[in-house]
Design an enzyme around this catalytic site. Sequence first.
Site, short mmCIF file in Angstrom:
data_model
loop_
_atom_site.label_atom_id
_atom_site.label_comp_id
_atom_site.label_asym_id
_atom_site.label_seq_id
_atom_site.Cartn_x
_atom_site.Cartn_y
_atom_site.Cartn_z
N ASN A 43 5.04 -3.98 -1.04
CA ASN A 43 5.25 -3.89 0.41
C ASN A 43 6.26 -4.89 0.99
OD1 ASN A 43 2.05 -3.26 -0.02
ND2 ASN A 43 3.08 -1.84 1.36
N LYS A 131 1.39 1.74 -9.92
CA LYS A 131 2.82 1.40 -9.94
C LYS A 131 3.05 0.00 -10.52
CE LYS A 131 5.43 -0.74 -7.23
NZ LYS A 131 6.01 -1.36 -6.07
N HIS A 151 10.40 5.36 -3.12
CA HIS A 151 11.71 6.01 -3.29
C HIS A 151 11.67 7.05 -4.41
CE1 HIS A 151 13.64 3.29 -0.53
NE2 HIS A 151 13.22 2.24 -1.22
#
Length: 239
Positions: A43, A131, A151
Amino acid sequence: MKKLSDKIARIDSLLRDYYGEPPRKETPQKPLNVLIGTILSQNTNDKNSWRAYKNLRDRYKTWEEVRLAPTEEVMEVIKSAGLAKQKSAAIKGVLDELYAKQGRLDLEHTRTMSDEDIMKELTSYKGVGVKTAACVLLFSLKRNICPVDTHVNRTVQRIGLTKTGQPDKTFYALMGNIPEGLAHSFHSNLILLGREFCRPTAPDCPHCPLLDVCAYKEKNMHAGPKKFPYAGFLLLDKI
Ligand code: SF4
């Protein structure tokens, strides 16, 4: 119909034609370093998380020192990455758990484990998601794994490689379908594409190197002149 692995190979080839082969360290950082660097990168942007990682390494000589440091002190050191309370808790939590399990602070045992088992172990730590774990596999252990951030998720949906929607589902849909050796360039160049052309709003479709193969029905063909190329760096290749 083309197999997913063939489609990935085609997209990777077009992206490499445009962006080139992303630089890669010969000797990557240790898995624990990459895990902590990736927690810091959650983030926020690469610049802020790189500053936090560097501050952390400059302030403490070892991960053991980080483990024993007061939480408030670690929060102060990593504050440039934002969410300092959650990130310091996650980092110290991983270090405490590793210390309790093996009496030392490293993830060297993962080098001989299967991709699936590493994912299972790393995601069992609080604050470590799919992730973050996948970044350790790709950037430190050089496995053929494509971490899926916002993305990568947005671009692969638009291009038409998966229809999974959520990043973690996309990750597992891609896992096992990436031709050997392509995950690093595929992942890195998709991030560049997502920042430069395939932005969340008003993507720059007319200038996009994937225009001819992209399946996105709502292409934005009214983008103005091409902006300057993206000139940032990818954090995890720098750590
Ligand atoms: S053509 Fe448009 S929607 Fe498709 S990948 Fe490129 S920027 Fe994204």
